[in-house]
Write an enzyme that holds these catalytic residues in place. Structure first.
Site, PDB file in Angstrom:
ATOM      1  N   ASP A  25       0.867  -1.175   0.000  1.00  0.00           N
ATOM      2  CA  ASP A  25       0.000   0.000   0.000  1.00  0.00           C
ATOM      3  C   ASP A  25       0.907   1.229   0.000  1.00  0.00           C
ATOM      4  OD1 ASP A  25      -1.730   2.104   0.444  1.00  0.00           O
ATOM      5  OD2 ASP A  25      -2.652   1.234   2.236  1.00  0.00           O
ATOM      6  N   THR A  51      -2.760   6.916 -13.468  1.00  0.00           N
ATOM      7  CA  THR A  51      -2.510   7.348 -14.847  1.00  0.00           C
ATOM      8  C   THR A  51      -3.774   7.620 -15.659  1.00  0.00           C
ATOM      9  OG1 THR A  51      -2.348   5.056 -15.585  1.00  0.00           O
ATOM     10  CG2 THR A  51      -0.295   6.159 -14.951  1.00  0.00           C
ATOM     11  N   THR A  90       6.011  12.061 -16.179  1.00  0.00           N
ATOM     12  CA  THR A  90       5.303  12.234 -17.438  1.00  0.00           C
ATOM     13  C   THR A  90       5.602  13.568 -18.098  1.00  0.00           C
ATOM     14  OG1 THR A  90       3.068  12.378 -18.408  1.00  0.00           O
ATOM     15  CG2 THR A  90       3.322  13.164 -16.168  1.00  0.00           C
ATOM     16  N   TYR A 114      -3.859  15.687 -13.484  1.00  0.00           N
ATOM     17  CA  TYR A 114      -2.871  14.612 -13.614  1.00  0.00           C
ATOM     18  C   TYR A 114      -1.458  15.191 -13.665  1.00  0.00           C
ATOM     19  CZ  TYR A 114      -0.060  10.978 -15.839  1.00  0.00           C
ATOM     20  OH  TYR A 114       0.947  10.095 -16.144  1.00  0.00           O
ATOM     21  N   LYS A 118       1.532  14.797 -10.827  1.00  0.00           N
ATOM     22  CA  LYS A 118       2.809  14.176 -11.196  1.00  0.00           C
ATOM     23  C   LYS A 118       3.965  15.136 -10.929  1.00  0.00           C
ATOM     24  CE  LYS A 118       3.480  10.640 -12.767  1.00  0.00           C
ATOM     25  NZ  LYS A 118       3.903   9.421 -12.046  1.00  0.00           N
ATOM     26  N   TRP A 139       3.373   8.800 -23.791  1.00  0.00           N
ATOM     27  CA  TRP A 139       2.697   7.835 -24.652  1.00  0.00           C
ATOM     28  C   TRP A 139       3.275   6.433 -24.472  1.00  0.00           C
ATOM     29  CZ3 TRP A 139       1.577  10.195 -30.142  1.00  0.00           C
ATOM     30  CH2 TRP A 139       0.963  11.435 -29.999  1.00  0.00           C
TER      31      TRP A 139
END
Length: 177
Positions: A25, A51, A90, A114, A118, A139
């Site tokens: 966890d 994601t 990302t 998102y 990140k 990608w």
């Protein structure tokens, strides 16, 4: 990403212990420390993330918990144990308006929840320990799980014509690389 790391470690005879849900966890620091005590790793690779880019806009709490809070906690534990941390991030930390490829020192300006979560995770890693690497991928595709490449291949087999957005430029990342 994690399954690709396991695959590559096996083909290169590298020792890798992959621990994911439900055994670990990420939000529970005790769970992380217990695994470190048991495995005694030389480094930690964090390939876990929330994601679901579009879903993050409405599920902000979960995106923040996984991409920011858990990553900060993982960085704290890595620092406490003297372990380097490799963290996957990302290209969503950028605003996507550059006509040229982004470099690692380019200004960040995420335009989505998102991307914001990140980036906050990246910042937590960088602030908490010196021994770290942050990889910004884009990608990501692999033989495992869901991804754009697999979706397009499936759609191409089931439809005569394929309609897809054409307002994005990216550099696909093969997770196996």
């Amino acid at each position: 990403m994690a399954r690709a790391l396991v695959e590559r470690a096996q083909t290169r005879s590298a020792q890798l212990t992959a621990i994911g849900r439900p055994q670990l966890d990420l939000i529970d620091g005790r769970s992380i420390q217990d695994h470190i005590d048991r495995v005694k790793p030389d480094l930690i690779i964090n390939a876990a993330a929330y994601t679901a880019v579009d879903a993050a806009e409405t599920d902000m709490e979960t995106a923040k918990a996984v991409n920011e809070t858990a990553v900060g906690g993982l960085a704290d534990i890595a620092a406490k144990n003297g372990l380097p941390l490799v963290h996957y991030s990302t290209d969503y930390v950028f605003d996507g308006t550059s006509p040229a490829p982004y470099g690692e020192t380019d200004p960040v300006c995420p335009r989505s929840i998102y991307g914001q979560t990140k980036l906050a995770g990246e910042q937590a890693v960088a602030a908490r320990l010196n021994a770290h690497l942050i990889f910004r991928t884009a990608w990501v595709y692999s033989p495992f799980g869901s991804n754009f490449v697999k979706t397009m291949l499936r759609v191409a087999q089931t439809r005569e014509t394929v309609s897809v957005v054409d307002d994005q430029i990216g550099n696909p990342t093969n997770a196996l690389d």
